[in-house]
Design a protein around this motif. Structure first.
Motif, PDB file in Angstrom:
ATOM      1  N   THR A   1      -1.769   2.611  -0.113  1.00  0.00           N
ATOM      2  CA  THR A   1      -2.118   3.303  -1.350  1.00  0.00           C
ATOM      3  C   THR A   1      -3.223   2.529  -2.049  1.00  0.00           C
ATOM      4  OG1 THR A   1      -0.328   2.099  -2.435  1.00  0.00           O
ATOM      5  CG2 THR A   1       0.134   4.358  -1.731  1.00  0.00           C
ATOM      6  N   LEU A   2      -4.060   3.250  -2.756  1.00  0.00           N
ATOM      7  CA  LEU A   2      -5.212   2.619  -3.399  1.00  0.00           C
ATOM      8  C   LEU A   2      -5.488   3.278  -4.747  1.00  0.00           C
ATOM      9  CD1 LEU A   2      -7.792   0.791  -3.190  1.00  0.00           C
ATOM     10  CD2 LEU A   2      -8.917   2.732  -2.098  1.00  0.00           C
ATOM     11  N   GLY A   3      -5.687   2.442  -5.736  1.00  0.00           N
ATOM     12  CA  GLY A   3      -6.135   2.910  -7.061  1.00  0.00           C
ATOM     13  C   GLY A   3      -7.334   2.061  -7.456  1.00  0.00           C
ATOM     14  N   THR A   4      -8.461   2.714  -7.676  1.00  0.00           N
ATOM     15  CA  THR A   4      -9.695   1.956  -7.922  1.00  0.00           C
ATOM     16  C   THR A   4     -10.049   1.988  -9.399  1.00  0.00           C
ATOM     17  OG1 THR A   4     -10.907   3.985  -7.470  1.00  0.00           O
ATOM     18  CG2 THR A   4     -10.747   2.395  -5.685  1.00  0.00           C
ATOM     19  N   GLU A   5     -10.129   0.811 -10.003  1.00  0.00           N
ATOM     20  CA  GLU A   5     -10.613   0.756 -11.386  1.00  0.00           C
ATOM     21  C   GLU A   5     -12.129   0.613 -11.332  1.00  0.00           C
ATOM     22  OE1 GLU A   5      -8.186  -2.172 -13.745  1.00  0.00           O
ATOM     23  OE2 GLU A   5      -7.176  -2.328 -11.830  1.00  0.00           O
TER      24      GLU A   5
ATOM     25  N   ALA B   1     -10.127   4.817 -14.419  1.00  0.00           N
ATOM     26  CA  ALA B   1      -9.238   4.591 -13.273  1.00  0.00           C
ATOM     27  C   ALA B   1      -8.398   5.817 -13.000  1.00  0.00           C
ATOM     28  CB  ALA B   1      -8.340   3.381 -13.523  1.00  0.00           C
ATOM     29  N   PRO B   2      -8.213   6.128 -11.729  1.00  0.00           N
ATOM     30  CA  PRO B   2      -7.377   7.274 -11.363  1.00  0.00           C
ATOM     31  C   PRO B   2      -5.944   6.826 -11.100  1.00  0.00           C
ATOM     32  CG  PRO B   2      -8.452   6.440  -9.411  1.00  0.00           C
ATOM     33  CD  PRO B   2      -8.822   5.500 -10.542  1.00  0.00           C
ATOM     34  N   ILE B   3      -5.066   7.784 -10.918  1.00  0.00           N
ATOM     35  CA  ILE B   3      -3.739   7.494 -10.381  1.00  0.00           C
ATOM     36  C   ILE B   3      -3.917   7.214  -8.887  1.00  0.00           C
ATOM     37  CG2 ILE B   3      -1.456   8.462  -9.929  1.00  0.00           C
ATOM     38  CD1 ILE B   3      -1.972  10.324 -12.365  1.00  0.00           C
TER      39      ILE B   3
ATOM     40  N   ASN C   1      -6.668  -1.692  -6.366  1.00  0.00           N
ATOM     41  CA  ASN C   1      -5.214  -1.886  -6.406  1.00  0.00           C
ATOM     42  C   ASN C   1      -4.641  -1.316  -5.132  1.00  0.00           C
ATOM     43  OD1 ASN C   1      -4.480  -2.708  -9.438  1.00  0.00           O
ATOM     44  ND2 ASN C   1      -6.230  -1.322  -9.427  1.00  0.00           N
ATOM     45  N   TRP C   2      -3.932  -2.158  -4.415  1.00  0.00           N
ATOM     46  CA  TRP C   2      -3.554  -1.806  -3.046  1.00  0.00           C
ATOM     47  C   TRP C   2      -2.076  -2.077  -2.809  1.00  0.00           C
ATOM     48  CZ3 TRP C   2      -1.362  -4.557   0.881  1.00  0.00           C
ATOM     49  CH2 TRP C   2      -1.555  -4.101   2.207  1.00  0.00           C
ATOM     50  N   SER C   3      -1.439  -1.156  -2.137  1.00  0.00           N
ATOM     51  CA  SER C   3      -0.068  -1.407  -1.709  1.00  0.00           C
ATOM     52  C   SER C   3       0.225  -0.557  -0.474  1.00  0.00           C
ATOM     53  CB  SER C   3       0.918  -1.080  -2.832  1.00  0.00           C
ATOM     54  OG  SER C   3       2.207  -1.495  -2.447  1.00  0.00           O
TER      55      SER C   3
ATOM     56  N   ASN D   1       7.572   2.051  -2.438  1.00  0.00           N
ATOM     57  CA  ASN D   1       6.483   1.091  -2.491  1.00  0.00           C
ATOM     58  C   ASN D   1       6.974  -0.239  -1.908  1.00  0.00           C
ATOM     59  OD1 ASN D   1       4.553  -0.765  -3.152  1.00  0.00           O
ATOM     60  ND2 ASN D   1       4.500  -0.278  -5.342  1.00  0.00           N
TER      61      ASN D   1
ATOM     62  N   ARG E   1      -1.661 -12.482 -16.819  1.00  0.00           N
ATOM     63  CA  ARG E   1      -2.833 -12.113 -16.037  1.00  0.00           C
ATOM     64  C   ARG E   1      -3.705 -13.321 -15.751  1.00  0.00           C
ATOM     65  NH1 ARG E   1      -4.288  -6.854 -15.549  1.00  0.00           N
ATOM     66  NH2 ARG E   1      -2.390  -5.681 -15.281  1.00  0.00           N
TER      67      ARG E   1
ATOM     68  N   ASN F   1       3.634  -4.760  -8.766  1.00  0.00           N
ATOM     69  CA  ASN F   1       4.125  -4.020  -7.601  1.00  0.00           C
ATOM     70  C   ASN F   1       2.979  -3.624  -6.669  1.00  0.00           C
ATOM     71  OD1 ASN F   1       2.852  -2.115  -9.098  1.00  0.00           O
ATOM     72  ND2 ASN F   1       4.599  -0.733  -9.288  1.00  0.00           N
TER      73      ASN F   1
HETATM   74  P1  ADP Z   1      -3.329  -2.649 -14.681  1.00  0.00           P
HETATM   75  O1  ADP Z   1      -3.740  -2.222 -16.048  1.00  0.00           O
HETATM   76  O2  ADP Z   1      -2.142  -3.504 -14.586  1.00  0.00           O
HETATM   77  O3  ADP Z   1      -4.442  -3.112 -13.809  1.00  0.00           O
HETATM   78  P2  ADP Z   1      -2.670   0.077 -14.133  1.00  0.00           P
HETATM   79  O4  ADP Z   1      -1.249   0.511 -14.186  1.00  0.00           O
HETATM   80  O5  ADP Z   1      -3.619   0.551 -15.126  1.00  0.00           O
HETATM   81  O6  ADP Z   1      -2.671  -1.450 -13.962  1.00  0.00           O
HETATM   82  O7  ADP Z   1      -3.178   0.430 -12.701  1.00  0.00           O
HETATM   83  C1  ADP Z   1      -4.424   0.139 -12.269  1.00  0.00           C
HETATM   84  C2  ADP Z   1      -4.587   0.968 -11.032  1.00  0.00           C
HETATM   85  O8  ADP Z   1      -3.613   0.571 -10.071  1.00  0.00           O
HETATM   86  C3  ADP Z   1      -4.397   2.456 -11.241  1.00  0.00           C
HETATM   87  O9  ADP Z   1      -5.400   3.126 -10.533  1.00  0.00           O
HETATM   88  C4  ADP Z   1      -3.046   2.678 -10.665  1.00  0.00           C
HETATM   89  O10 ADP Z   1      -2.858   4.003 -10.211  1.00  0.00           O
HETATM   90  C5  ADP Z   1      -3.070   1.717  -9.506  1.00  0.00           C
HETATM   91  N1  ADP Z   1      -1.741   1.470  -8.918  1.00  0.00           N
HETATM   92  C6  ADP Z   1      -0.544   1.412  -9.524  1.00  0.00           C
HETATM   93  N2  ADP Z   1       0.424   1.271  -8.599  1.00  0.00           N
HETATM   94  C7  ADP Z   1      -0.169   1.248  -7.381  1.00  0.00           C
HETATM   95  C8  ADP Z   1       0.300   1.162  -6.043  1.00  0.00           C
HETATM   96  N3  ADP Z   1       1.579   1.056  -5.749  1.00  0.00           N
HETATM   97  N4  ADP Z   1      -0.627   1.183  -5.053  1.00  0.00           N
HETATM   98  C9  ADP Z   1      -1.921   1.282  -5.326  1.00  0.00           C
HETATM   99  N5  ADP Z   1      -2.413   1.368  -6.559  1.00  0.00           N
HETATM  100  C10 ADP Z   1      -1.551   1.353  -7.585  1.00  0.00           C
END
Ligand code: ADP
Ligand code: MG
Length: 757
Positions: free
Chosen positions: A236-240, A320-322, A369-371, A379, A490, A501
């Motif tokens: 899974t990937l979420g890109t800020e 940032a996306p979900i 963000n990677w998992s 997860n 942080r 996570n």
């Molecule tokens: P933070 O503010 O702690 O960096 P956020 O909750 O805003 O974290 O998330 C930042 C990014 O990480 C978002 O795009 C979110 O969807 C993504 N993210 C959250 N959980 C996971 C996951 N299990 N795998 C990949 N990306 C994730």
């Protein structure tokens, strides 16, 4: 003179903010976002509706197995998607792919076809709309102009784009109410070599998934003869995404921004980010207008954009996306960058995705963000309340530590570029040494396991109370205690940090596609999971499944062997550089050296063994990266030289001329050659001379670079070692001149104008 600048500034002030209409129902009430989300995407349910049941079943099977579709199914899907798209105004279709240029590529074809029929009266030509399964599946763009790193010679420049059935098709609106059907595709050569970013990403996802399944099924016994519990794991990937927004007319007056994406000269104004007043501040209305319009389009495209805010530097923002399945998330990130650029343009703004557009303020990153997740939505990096799943969590965690331990150098390669080089290690950006931050609590958990002692504070209550001005908020805390505290704990100085996570790969640059960093991370983790699984098998001997003691033994073993990559301290400090050296961690300072890691057997053997890259693909990628680096710097150097020669020097000359005239005139009046004008002239003159010398030196170095020879690696290294320093020297002098030259003569926008609306 500064006329163009002043006109731009005035234009900017007089401009009204563009407004767009959010979707409304016929009765005027707003349409909820969830109701139009993904309306421009051709989804599985639509395919299901279009196909006979058996055909749909076979489509799903082919999609999951990543097999080629058979012609009958492809024809049916093509027909259905054409009608769907044309009903929404589509006139064209395009295979949308990701060559190794860091961006996307597309070539449009009209649905329009001509059909001839022959009768005794002669040939009759009729226009029809058509789109066949073959056209959907595969296209053959002229591949000869995409980077191939010498993998193909032009005469065999065949490249094919093939629909990636795991990423849905979508339409994007063009001008005049027409739209284009986008077919997400991979790009491969005639021989099946990857010419793009996506093919290797898909290969890596499948490998890491397989390796994870194997480990999970080994530690999660099922009765004899039963199906293994986990059948599919994906990343899974979420890109800020960070970016800057600047006024487009001012931008157009800066050749450096236009041609290189960053300012090559310019001084910081007295007030920039030192007050920390931009972060999370109110967004200017022009920015809000751009963001909202972009989001509206992205929602329609099924991109789940979630957060938006101001970043640290002036005029810097983040979106940032979900998170989603990694390869879809990569597609969506690239789409987001496209849409942002397009919408900003409409709003007379320009998005800067460069990692370091302005010297002295924060640069931009793309935190990845990677998992990993099972197909049941678990997860794998979520520490849970159940101890048995915490074995799983810890085994996965040590696998990732082991991956960074083994392949930190390769992770460094994956984020190397001429633009990110200016960001890494500067102004709150992660350093070039790849280490892992786990946070205080997880560190304690690992230390206690390693030292075979109880964990301090292990038995924290499940509900932790936080007092907030008298009210008490209940916050759920997982059984690996206090882990949620890491969310606030942080460490911005870490390139690779555990954040509750998931891991956050923070060193990734804002401009680059996340595909390659994620591919490398997946690959390293896949290989590492295999090592951990092998260690477990060895530990358990002839038993069918490992016991808890076996698991602990393996976890312990990897905690010890990966200690060197764990670092909780200040990644910016001088002390860390020495400490990292003592620990034997690579500190790869320049991009050309980082690229060479691709050919280092430690990494290349891993990548080829897993079948993620072939040896040829690695060599070709290495060449492409080195070549792009050398070209980037060459473009910057020539842009800088031209700007200095044709804009900055003439401005200084003009001002010097005026000063000299005044000195002369005033001498006639006052009778002696003194006075403030002379002082100004005397201050200016040596700097003008220095600039001329610096330009000559820069030109000379560029000239030498052309004669380094045919070797791109030597060229890249020369650019790094000689051209960059010559540019820096010239910049230092030019920045002095910016202060000494009267504003009236200065032709290009100052930082103070670019960085404030
Ligand atoms: P933070 O503010 O702690 O960096 P956020 O909750 O805003 O974290 O998330 C930042 C990014 O990480 C978002 O795009 C979110 O969807 C993504 N993210 C959250 N959980 C996971 C996951 N299990 N795998 C990949 N990306 C994730
Ligand atoms: Mg973050």
């Amino acid at each position: 003179t500064n006329q163009a600048r002043v006109a731009s500034l005035q234009d900017n002030i007089n401009r009204t903010t563009r407004t767009i209409q959010y979707p409304r129902k016929p009765d005027g009430k707003p349409v909820y976002t969830s109701e139009f989300f993904a309306e421009n995407v051709f989804h599985l349910p639509q395919i299901a509706k279009a196909l006979p049941k058996p055909a749909y079943a076979s489509f799903l099977k082919q999609m999951r197995g990543r097999q080629a579709l058979d012609k009958g199914t492809a024809d049916a899907v093509a027909h259905a998607v054409r009608i769907w798209a044309m009903d929404r105004g589509a006139t064209h279709f395009t295979h949308w792919f990701q060559p190794q240029t860091g961006t996307t590529a597309e070539k449009h074809d009209a649905f329009l076809s001509l059909k001839s029929s022959f009768s005794p009266n002669g040939e009759e030509v009729t226009a029809i709309d058509a789109f066949s399964g073959t056209q959907l599946l595969q296209a053959e763009p002229d591949a000869s102009s995409f980077p191939s790193g010498g993998m193909r010679t032009t005469f065999e420049a065949r490249g094919y784009t093939v629909w990636d059935t795991t990423s849905p098709m979508f339409i994007q609106e063009g001008p005049h109410g027409t739209s284009v059907l986008y077919i997400p595709s991979v790009f491969i050569s005639y021989n099946g070599d990857a010419l793009d970013e996506k093919t290797v990403l898909l290969r890596s996802t499948s490998q890491v998934g397989k390796a994870a399944c194997e480990l999970l099924n080994l530690i999660d016994p099922v009765p004899v003869g039963a199906q293994p519990r986990v059948s599919h794991v994906f990343t899974t990937l979420g890109t800020e995404q960070e970016y800057f927004l600047v006024d487009r007319s001012l931008y157009s007056l800066r050749p450096d921004l236009k041609h290189t994406g960053r300012t090559l000269i310019g001084n910081l104004p007295p007030k920039h980010q030192q007050m920390d007043d931009h972060y999370f501040g109110r967004m200017p209305s022009k920015v809000m207008a751009t963001m909202s319009e972009a989001e509206l389009e992205l929602f329609r495209l099924g991109v789940p954009v979630k957060t938006r805010h101001n970043e640290v530097a002036p005029q810097q923002f983040e979106l940032a996306p979900i998170f989603e399945e990694a390869s879809l998330a990569v597609d969506h990130n690239l789409l987001t960058m496209d849409v942002l650029s397009k919408v900003a343009h409409k709003n007379k703004l320009k998005v800067l995705f460069h990692e370091k557009p302005f010297k002295g303020v924060n640069g931009s990153g793309k935190h990845c963000n990677w998992s990993m997740s099972t197909d049941r939505g678990e997860n794998l990096l979520d520490p849970t309340v159940k101890p048995e799943t915490n074995y799983r969590f810890l085994l996965v965690l040590v696998s990732i530590l082991h991956a960074v331990q083994q392949h930190g150098g390769l992770l460094r390669t994956s984020i190397a570029s001429s633009s990110n080089e200016h960001r890494l290690g500067a102004c709150e950006a992660p350093p070039m040494i790849v280490s892992v931050f786990l946070g205080e609590h997880l560190t304690e958990v690992l230390n206690s396991i390693e030292e075979s002692r109880p964990i301090k504070n292990f038995s924290v209550p499940e509900i932790q109370s936080i007092k907030l001005g008298g009210t008490v908020l209940d916050v759920k805390v997982a059984s690996l205690p206090n882990i949620s505290r890491d969310l606030t704990d942080r460490n911005r100085t870490s390139p690779f940090a555990f954040t509750g996570n998931k891991f956050e790969f923070r060193a990734v640059g804002s401009k680059q596609s996340p595909a390659f960093p994620v591919t490398v991370l997946n690959a390293a983790v896949a290989s590492s999971l295999q090592d951990v699984t092998a260690a477990l098998r060895e530990q358990m001997g002839s038993k069918p499944y490992p016991s808890d003691a076996d698991k602990v033994a393996v976890i312990k073993k990897f905690i010890s062997s990966t200690k060197a990559v764990r670092f909780e301290g200040d990644g910016y400090s001088e002390a860390w550089i020495h400490e990292a050296e003592r620990r034997g961690l690579p500190n790869i300072k320049t991009s050309p050296e980082a690229f060479e890691q691709l050919l280092n057997p430690v990494h290349s053997n891993m990548l080829t063994k897993l079948g993620i890259f072939t040896a040829t693909e690695l060599q070709s990628r290495h060449m492409i990266l080195q070549e792009r680096y050398a070209k980037d710097i060459l473009v910057e150097a020539t842009t800088l030289s031209t700007m200095l020669n044709s804009q900055i020097l003439p401005a200084a000359f003009e001002y010097r001329g005026v000063l000299a005239q005044n000195v002369h005139l005033l001498k006639d009046i006052e009778g002696e050659e003194s006075g403030p004008e002379l002082v100004a002239l005397q201050a200016l003159t040596p700097v003008v001379k220095d600039l001329q010398t610096a330009i000559a030196n820069l030109d000379d170095v560029v000239h030498k670079m052309h004669h380094v020879g045919d070797d791109v690696v030597a060229e890249a290294k020369f650019a790094c070692a000689h051209v960059l320093p010559a540019m820096n020297e010239a910049r230092a002098v030019a920045d002095k001149l910016e202060v000494l030259t009267a504003d009236k003569y200065y032709p290009i926008p100052h930082y103070s104008e670019l960085l404030w609306f």
